[in-house]
Design an enzyme around this catalytic site. Structure first.
Site, PDB file in Angstrom:
ATOM      1  N   GLY A  13       0.779  -1.292  -0.046  1.00  0.00           N
ATOM      2  CA  GLY A  13       0.038   0.101   0.233  1.00  0.00           C
ATOM      3  C   GLY A  13       0.771   1.126  -0.057  1.00  0.00           C
ATOM      4  N   THR A  14       2.113   1.371  -0.541  1.00  0.00           N
ATOM      5  CA  THR A  14       2.755   2.521  -0.695  1.00  0.00           C
ATOM      6  C   THR A  14       1.887   3.661  -1.604  1.00  0.00           C
ATOM      7  OG1 THR A  14       4.276   2.023  -2.406  1.00  0.00           O
ATOM      8  CG2 THR A  14       5.002   1.625  -0.314  1.00  0.00           C
ATOM      9  N   LEU A  96     -10.362  -7.234 -13.490  1.00  0.00           N
ATOM     10  CA  LEU A  96     -11.835  -6.740 -13.383  1.00  0.00           C
ATOM     11  C   LEU A  96     -12.327  -6.963 -14.823  1.00  0.00           C
ATOM     12  CD1 LEU A  96     -11.348  -3.167 -11.522  1.00  0.00           C
ATOM     13  CD2 LEU A  96     -12.045  -5.441 -10.731  1.00  0.00           C
ATOM     14  N   ASN A 110      -5.759   2.668 -13.143  1.00  0.00           N
ATOM     15  CA  ASN A 110      -4.666   1.812 -12.541  1.00  0.00           C
ATOM     16  C   ASN A 110      -3.368   2.515 -12.597  1.00  0.00           C
ATOM     17  OD1 ASN A 110      -3.617  -0.867 -11.389  1.00  0.00           O
ATOM     18  ND2 ASN A 110      -3.222  -1.220 -13.626  1.00  0.00           N
ATOM     19  N   HIS A 112       0.585   0.984 -13.388  1.00  0.00           N
ATOM     20  CA  HIS A 112       1.202  -0.125 -13.688  1.00  0.00           C
ATOM     21  C   HIS A 112       3.082   0.450 -13.609  1.00  0.00           C
ATOM     22  CE1 HIS A 112       2.128  -4.070 -15.661  1.00  0.00           C
ATOM     23  NE2 HIS A 112       2.866  -3.320 -16.465  1.00  0.00           N
TER      24      HIS A 112
HETATM   25  C1  GAR Z   1       3.226  -1.055  -7.524  1.00  0.00           C
HETATM   26  O1  GAR Z   1       4.430  -0.937  -8.029  1.00  0.00           O
HETATM   27  C2  GAR Z   1       2.266  -1.108  -8.564  1.00  0.00           C
HETATM   28  O2  GAR Z   1       2.680  -0.280  -9.710  1.00  0.00           O
HETATM   29  C3  GAR Z   1       2.159  -2.584  -8.987  1.00  0.00           C
HETATM   30  O3  GAR Z   1       2.089  -3.088  -7.629  1.00  0.00           O
HETATM   31  C4  GAR Z   1       3.048  -2.241  -6.801  1.00  0.00           C
HETATM   32  C5  GAR Z   1       1.924  -2.185  -5.598  1.00  0.00           C
HETATM   33  O4  GAR Z   1       2.704  -1.257  -4.693  1.00  0.00           O
HETATM   34  N1  GAR Z   1       0.810  -2.927  -9.791  1.00  0.00           N
HETATM   35  C6  GAR Z   1       0.902  -3.898 -10.660  1.00  0.00           C
HETATM   36  O5  GAR Z   1       2.063  -4.502 -11.066  1.00  0.00           O
HETATM   37  C7  GAR Z   1      -0.311  -4.096 -11.257  1.00  0.00           C
HETATM   38  N2  GAR Z   1      -0.296  -4.709 -12.489  1.00  0.00           N
HETATM   39  P1  GAR Z   1       2.104  -0.810  -3.526  1.00  0.00           P
HETATM   40  O6  GAR Z   1       1.087  -1.905  -2.719  1.00  0.00           O
HETATM   41  O7  GAR Z   1       3.206  -0.337  -2.493  1.00  0.00           O
HETATM   42  O8  GAR Z   1       1.290   0.463  -3.907  1.00  0.00           O
END
Ligand code: GAR
Length: 207
Positions: A13-14, A96, A110, A112
């Site tokens: 969750g950053t 989704l 989203n 990415h």
């Molecule tokens: C982030 O790097 C985000 O871009 C990626 O997951 C991580 C979540 O980090 N998402 C994907 O790869 C989606 N395909 P977070 O929980 O610290 O925000």
């Protein structure tokens, strides 16, 4: 009036934290109304609760990576009950499909960790390293039924160094993720995003 966000999470969750912090400091015209996780122990839920944001786990009730059936209905119902204007996927590792996308058409974003359309799917930073690209980055896009293929809102580029590890590259990209996600949300909140012919026009709205 700030718009209301529903943030869907699966992990640490950053990105959620960055959105909450910027919302609390009024750096974006949005507030987090609800956080929903498909994982009961996601640290993102703790972050939300510590910030005083309502947060809940909703069991996806499937082993498949897709949100469907009664669980999909539950997610939609809770988001609607909270009068959410925009759904933000922030490390939400589930696909989704039809119903959800139709309920929130052009109202799901989203983040990415790559420059789409390169390196869609999982482990995008590792894919970039393995391919030997000199630059990678982050993309914020609207979510459609085609995974990681929706209209692109904002992108940020970072260099890839020869001695980079997955960890060091991910860290560099993450800083940009936090910056452009907030910017995209603020543009949406101010009515500055319009989708035309599968492309996002910035400044095209009534804001
Ligand atoms: C982030 O790097 C985000 O871009 C990626 O997951 C991580 C979540 O980090 N998402 C994907 O790869 C989606 N395909 P977070 O929980 O610290 O925000």
């Amino acid at each position: 009036m700030p718009i209301k966000l529903g943030v869907l999470v699966s992990g640490r969750g950053t990105n959620l934290q960055s959105i909450i912090d910027k919302s609390v400091s009024s750096l974006i015209a949005a507030e987090v109304a609800i956080v929903i996780s498909d994982k009961p122990n996601a640290y993102a839920l703790t972050r939300a609760r510590e910030a005083g944001v309502p947060a809940m786990y909703i069991d996806p009730r499937t082993d498949k990576p897709i949100l469907t059936g009664e669980a999909e209905d539950d997610y939609i119902r809770f988001l609607k009950d909270c009068h959410v204007n925009l759904v933000c996927l922030a490390g939400f590792m589930r696909i989704l499909k039809g119903k959800f996308i139709r309920e929130f058409k052009w109202k799901i974003m989203n983040i990415h960790p790559a420059l789409l359309p390169s390196f869609r799917g999982l482990s995008a930073q590792k894919q970039a390293l393995d391919r030997g690209v000199r630059f990678s980055g982050a993309t914020v896009h609207f979510v459609t039924e085609n995974v990681d293929k929706g209209p692109i809102i904002l992108q940020a580029v970072v260099p890839v160094y020869q001695d980079d590890t997955e960890e060091s590259l991910s860290k560099r990209i993450l800083l940009e993720e936090h910056r452009i996600y907030a910017e995209a949300i603020d543009l949406f909140a101010k009515g500055q995003l319009e989708v035309r012919d599968n492309r996002v026009i910035i400044g095209g709205g009534n804001g």
